[in-house]
Design a protein around this motif. Sequence first.
Motif, short mmCIF file in Angstrom:
data_model
loop_
_atom_site.label_atom_id
_atom_site.label_comp_id
_atom_site.label_asym_id
_atom_site.label_seq_id
_atom_site.Cartn_x
_atom_site.Cartn_y
_atom_site.Cartn_z
N GLN B 140 5.64 -17.36 -11.86
CA GLN B 140 5.42 -18.71 -11.35
C GLN B 140 5.11 -18.77 -9.86
OE1 GLN B 140 8.94 -20.62 -12.82
NE2 GLN B 140 8.03 -21.05 -14.80
N THR B 141 5.60 -17.81 -9.05
CA THR B 141 5.32 -17.90 -7.62
C THR B 141 3.85 -17.58 -7.36
OG1 THR B 141 6.13 -15.66 -7.43
CG2 THR B 141 7.59 -17.40 -6.67
N PRO B 142 3.22 -18.31 -6.42
CA PRO B 142 1.79 -18.13 -6.21
C PRO B 142 1.39 -16.77 -5.63
CG PRO B 142 2.72 -19.76 -4.68
CD PRO B 142 3.79 -19.41 -5.64
N PHE B 143 2.26 -16.14 -4.80
CA PHE B 143 1.78 -14.94 -4.09
C PHE B 143 1.48 -13.76 -5.00
CE2 PHE B 143 5.95 -12.99 -4.25
CZ PHE B 143 5.73 -11.64 -3.99
N THR B 144 2.00 -13.80 -6.24
CA THR B 144 1.74 -12.69 -7.17
C THR B 144 0.46 -12.91 -7.95
OG1 THR B 144 2.99 -13.79 -8.91
CG2 THR B 144 4.20 -12.30 -7.49
N HIS B 145 -0.16 -14.09 -7.84
CA HIS B 145 -1.38 -14.44 -8.57
C HIS B 145 -1.19 -14.34 -10.08
CE1 HIS B 145 -3.74 -14.75 -4.89
NE2 HIS B 145 -3.09 -13.68 -4.47
N GLY B 146 -0.01 -14.68 -10.54
CA GLY B 146 0.26 -14.82 -11.98
C GLY B 146 -0.28 -13.70 -12.85
N GLU B 147 -1.06 -14.10 -13.88
CA GLU B 147 -1.56 -13.14 -14.86
C GLU B 147 -2.56 -12.15 -14.24
OE1 GLU B 147 -0.71 -13.09 -18.07
OE2 GLU B 147 0.36 -14.97 -18.35
N ASP B 148 -3.28 -12.57 -13.18
CA ASP B 148 -4.30 -11.69 -12.60
C ASP B 148 -3.66 -10.53 -11.82
OD1 ASP B 148 -6.13 -13.41 -13.60
OD2 ASP B 148 -6.32 -14.58 -11.75
N GLY B 149 -2.55 -10.78 -11.18
CA GLY B 149 -1.95 -9.77 -10.32
C GLY B 149 -2.69 -9.68 -8.99
N ILE B 150 -2.19 -8.81 -8.13
CA ILE B 150 -2.86 -8.59 -6.84
C ILE B 150 -3.78 -7.39 -7.02
CG2 ILE B 150 -2.54 -8.17 -4.37
CD1 ILE B 150 0.29 -9.24 -4.65
N GLN B 151 -5.07 -7.61 -6.78
CA GLN B 151 -6.04 -6.54 -7.05
C GLN B 151 -6.80 -6.14 -5.79
OE1 GLN B 151 -8.38 -8.21 -10.18
NE2 GLN B 151 -6.87 -7.68 -11.75
N GLY B 152 -7.51 -5.01 -5.90
CA GLY B 152 -8.35 -4.55 -4.80
C GLY B 152 -7.56 -4.33 -3.52
N ILE B 153 -6.49 -3.59 -3.61
CA ILE B 153 -5.63 -3.38 -2.45
C ILE B 153 -6.19 -2.24 -1.60
CG2 ILE B 153 -3.30 -2.68 -1.74
CD1 ILE B 153 -2.59 -3.96 -4.64
N PRO B 154 -6.37 -2.47 -0.28
CA PRO B 154 -6.89 -1.41 0.58
C PRO B 154 -5.84 -0.30 0.74
CG PRO B 154 -6.18 -3.29 1.89
CD PRO B 154 -6.07 -3.71 0.46
N GLN B 155 -6.28 0.96 0.73
CA GLN B 155 -5.31 2.06 0.80
C GLN B 155 -4.98 2.42 2.25
OE1 GLN B 155 -7.93 4.04 -1.87
NE2 GLN B 155 -6.27 4.57 -3.25
N GLY B 156 -5.97 2.40 3.13
CA GLY B 156 -5.70 2.56 4.56
C GLY B 156 -5.39 3.98 5.00
N MET B 157 -5.03 4.09 6.30
CA MET B 157 -4.72 5.40 6.89
C MET B 157 -3.22 5.52 7.10
SD MET B 157 -7.80 6.79 7.72
CE MET B 157 -7.75 7.74 9.23
N LEU B 158 -2.61 6.51 6.46
CA LEU B 158 -1.17 6.71 6.62
C LEU B 158 -0.89 7.30 8.01
CD1 LEU B 158 1.60 6.62 5.05
CD2 LEU B 158 1.21 9.05 4.63
N PHE B 159 0.01 6.70 8.77
CA PHE B 159 0.34 7.11 10.15
C PHE B 159 -0.91 7.19 11.02
CE2 PHE B 159 3.67 9.40 7.60
CZ PHE B 159 4.68 8.50 7.89
N GLY B 160 -1.99 6.54 10.60
CA GLY B 160 -3.24 6.62 11.35
C GLY B 160 -3.93 7.97 11.24
#
Lengths: 287, 323
Positions: B140-160
């Motif tokens: 029910q909370t909006p930040f999880t985007h319900g059924e869709d989930g959070i997608q396309g998450i950037p992986q980034g640089m660990l410790f730069g």
Amino acid sequence: MQALYAQLLVGLINGSFYALLSLGLAVIFGMLNIINFAHGALYMMGAFCAYFLLNGLGLNYWYALVIAPVAVGIFGMVLERTLLKWLAGLDHLYGLLLTFGIALIIQGVFQNYFGSSGLPYAIPPQLQGGMNLGFMFLPIYRGWVVVFSLVVCLATWYLIERTRLGAYLRAATENPNLVRAFGINVPRMITLTYGLGIGLAALAGVLSAPINQVRPLMGADLIIVVFAVVVIGGMGSIMGSVITGFALGVVEGLTKYFYPEASNTVVFVLMVLVLLVKPTGLTGRAT
Amino acid sequence: MSVITDNSTPASSGRGIRDEMVAFVIMAALLATVPFTGIYPFFVMQALCFALFACAFNLLIGYGGLLSFGHAMFLGTAGYFTAHALKVWGVSPEIGIVVGTAGACALSVVTGWISIRRQGIYFAMITLALSQLVFFVYLQTPFTHGEDGIQGIPQGMLFGLFDLSKPTTLYYVILVAFLLAFLLIFRAINSPFGEVLKAIRENEPRAVSLGYKADQYKLMAFILSGTLSGFAGSLKVFVAQNASLTDVHWTMSGEIVLMALIGGLGTVFGPVVGAFIIVAMQQYLAGFGQWVTVIQGAIFVICVLTFRRGIVGEIAALFKRSL
């Protein structure tokens, strides 16, 4: 006010399913020391059984009300004889794991053949329509579910608390070896008890078929709520399970009216509150 | 009183620990060579995340005697927190992992405090109900985007320094994280804390009479287990690049029980073996739809009825070693 009464009725109906299921769980736990995770799956089988009887054999709701609990109950007794009985003497948690596995198998098989969508099951003609009670409109079928469940719960209570058979059963719950020494066939009684608990679940399934659609996963989420009901009520007394079941259904219905966002979670929140105040459950004894 | 695990965990002897260290080195060496073998690294990374999750779960059941049927709530919570931090706040990977793990830790403090009031069967039902509560909150909370989930998450640089979008780099980062967490669990089991935990599992009244505050030990084990499960959930975000309701659902809690059970409850390496088996099974049987569920159910039934020690437990019993 109409909406409030309507939600209260929905709450009472859910409450009757909670009561029938938690009653079965409590009876089974008393005799087998197993929390039957497959209870939801067997409830679902009851509903499917009614569906098959109508669409396969042309036998209507009233036949299903008798045949489905017996058939699924027999299936349960076969499960007990072939699988559950080997768990005697092991940690209770193995029973939970085994019945969880059984639930996955049953639900998986039904999902393969029927997908996840619901199958319709019509309300029997005798119970269609509704009555105007003045303050609300009562669909007859819904009223029937509440009254009939209440009667079944009370009959079960009478059977266990007031008959000779029930006395044996309660005695065997306390001390199976001693009861066996008196010449009573305890293993057979255990099997019958499991069948009785399963039969109650299947009966709830038949009752719910016309209200909720017949779906392979209809029991999967329900059983988790029923677990919370069991934690709240404790498994110590039959009447306690029945009253807790109905009461929580009503609370859920009220929540749906006053604060619908919390209607899914209110039973779990109540469970947390009960655990904080009285960890043994409302009617439970310390374990 | 019978105990859930049939695997005896003898008081740590020199030989037992030496065997386990040898097995650990072999495991680490095998896993380190994976990128050179042509095995699909994504599969192994996923399996490693689940292996860590299963080890964390096993800490509670195998050494604390507490069967949690709601561990998915920690995996899912950390996943959502990490995913949200990475995608919306744009933080670096290490901060993302800290946020996720801290979220799971906070959740485990609260849920542990509530659930350790009961034991055995009730504990399992309570944790299951709590995780269902958490599931509905995330639904029910909006930040999880319900059924869709959070997608396309950037992986980034660990410790730069380490570019996590490169599969090989990501693989070794996940592997190192897994091995460190594994050593932490191993250390905890063999510490005085772990010994007291085992004592409570075997005979709680006696441990209490010796002056140990059983509830505090159980809560500590619960928090450690929940936090490490959250760590696994945070790592998994980098592999799967999404966070969804699947990870909070009760089916996930059941899967993790299955992984630990098939590998061997209360064994050190069992959960790792179990996780690889179940993840591989899901990978290769993905085309069979719900039959996978049926097979999982059948494995539960077979494990409980025929080999309760699990694969590693049976091997260890055969050679009279502790693994």
